[in-house]
Write a protein that holds these residues in place. Structure first.
Motif: not given
Length: 433
Positions: A220-239
């Motif tokens: 399972f992800l800790d909250t920091d990892e989950a936050k980073l994952l969702l933030d990256t996916l939400k801004n996937w074009r910049e990624f």
């Protein structure tokens, strides 16, 4: 002086001459088509003479078959000749089959029969995997062995070699299944095409426990990892721009939306891919249509981050969606059948599986299903009862849920507070709103 023919008592028109130790010769007189015919049966036993006479009389009465001894003897000789020809053909066939079987090794059968047919039926991806298994693990060990000579020890040897070099249990099972499928195909081919019977698969006696795959995962992800994952996916074009990758379609939006639903509802990927707008319209509860256990279970989507994501998706639609329209569609406007590639790419680039506790540890590997485990793990760390988690996860028994029982509940307060704080900027709302 020739001996006199004596009538045989009990059978009319049957006569014999007794030559003592040399036995008896027999004669039979009868009318055939109005003509008296004398059949000299020759030397034979009394029992055989009686049977021949009875047969000739029956044939005459029914007007079928040989009517005289000469005809009967000729028919018998002809039948013997035909039978001899059949026996010779069968002998040659058996020899030919034996020679064919010796020459028809596992490798030859694969090349000449199984693989050409397999290429026309299976998918390119599966065929590539099967070909690799055969060429790397099966053929080098048992390829030269004739089909009918494959033994339990040979099958075991293939698996032992794979195990000794560190091949995973899953791949070992795939090796076993590939060899078994090849054997069963050969068994059917020989039975139908060549009237040759192969025995049952010789590896059938291998214990199933050896090939049983342990799919139990507690990643399972800790909250920091989950936050980073969702933030990256939400801004996937910049990624994509940051990593100099070509932007194609809108798969990043779907990957983000699916990840949000999985992380905050615990739904499996297949259930998420099947969600319709009619189902998510119910703010209190929706129902998974194709759950793994085969029994629909209630899922709750009334979570701020999920409602926010769904509202944004709805705004981007040109037309009002119908109740049975899918929430998530691939580039062809169809249901997703596999996790969007961008999700896998983001996980790889973020290095989640490179940390020490997960490196080369399948039980801790982060994939899309890990979001479901994360949902359950966070609930357990909030001291939610296992029974409640079981219901929310759609498990059929508590045994499946008990993997979360060992999570430390003392992490509850910090985990929950940090979770809401970290995700507040994704929803645009602070805790308590």
């Amino acid at each position: 002086m020739a001996q006199k023919w004596e009538p045989f008592s009990g059978v009319s028109a049957l006569f014999y001459r007794d030559y003592g130790q040399d036995g008896k010769t027999w004669m039979f007189r009868q009318m055939v088509n109005g003509t008296r015919v004398t059949d000299y049966l020759g030397a034979m036993s009394q029992e055989r003479a009686v049977v021949i006479v009875a047969t000739l009389r029956e044939n005459r009465k029914l007007k079928v078959g040989p009517q005289t001894w000469a005809e009967m003897e000729g028919t018998a000789q002809e039948e013997a000749k035909v039978e001899k020809i059949k026996e010779e053909k069968e002998r040659k066939r058996i020899l030919a089959e034996e020679e064919f079987a010796k020459a028809n090794t596992i490798e030859n059968y694969w090349k000449n029969v199984y693989w050409p047919a397999r290429q026309k039926e299976g998918s390119a991806h599966n065929n590539k995997s099967i070909l690799g298994i055969f060429e790397n693990w099966i053929c080098p060990v048992v390829g030269k062995i004739p089909l009918q000579e494959l033994t339990y020890l040979d099958v075991n040897k293939v698996l032992n070699i794979a195990r000794d070099v560190g091949i995973s249990q899953k791949t070992q099972k795939n090796i076993y299944v590939t060899l078994q499928t090849l054997w069963n195909d050969a068994k059917q081919f020989h039975s139908v095409k060549r009237n040759m019977e192969l025995p049952i698969f010789p590896g059938k006696g291998i214990k199933k426990d050896r090939l049983k795959i342990n799919n139990k995962k507690n990643c399972f992800l800790d909250t920091d990892e989950a936050k980073l994952l969702l933030d990256t996916l939400k801004n996937w074009r910049e990624f994509y721009k940051q990593h100099k990758m070509a932007i194609k379609g809108q798969s990043g939006d779907d990957a983000y939306g699916m990840a949000v639903v999985a992380l905050f509802s615990g739904l499996r990927f297949g259930d998420i891919a099947s969600l319709t707008w009619g189902e998510v319209a119910n703010k209190e509860q929706a129902y998974a249509r194709n759950p793994k256990g085969g029994k629909a279970y209630g899922i709750h989507l009334n979570v701020a981050i999920i409602r926010e994501m769904l509202a944004e998706r709805r705004k981007r639609l040109s037309d009002e969606p119908k109740p049975d329209d899918l929430v998530f569609k691939n580039a062809r406007g169809e249901k997703w059948v596999s996790v969007p590639q961008i999700y896998k790419t983001v996980i790889e680039k973020l290095g989640f599986n490179e940390v020490p506790r997960r490196y080369k540890n399948p039980a801790q590997k982060i994939d899309f299903h890990a979001l479901r485990h994360t949902f359950a793990s966070w609930l357990a760390m909030q001291s939610v009862s296992l029974y409640t988690i079981m219901k929310l996860m759609g498990h059929q028994s508590l045994a499946m849920t008990e993997r979360y029982a060992d999570l430390d509940p003392t992490l509850t307060k910090a985990c929950v507070e940090k979770m809401y704080w970290n995700f507040s900027d994704l929803t645009g709302k602070e805790e308590g709103e």
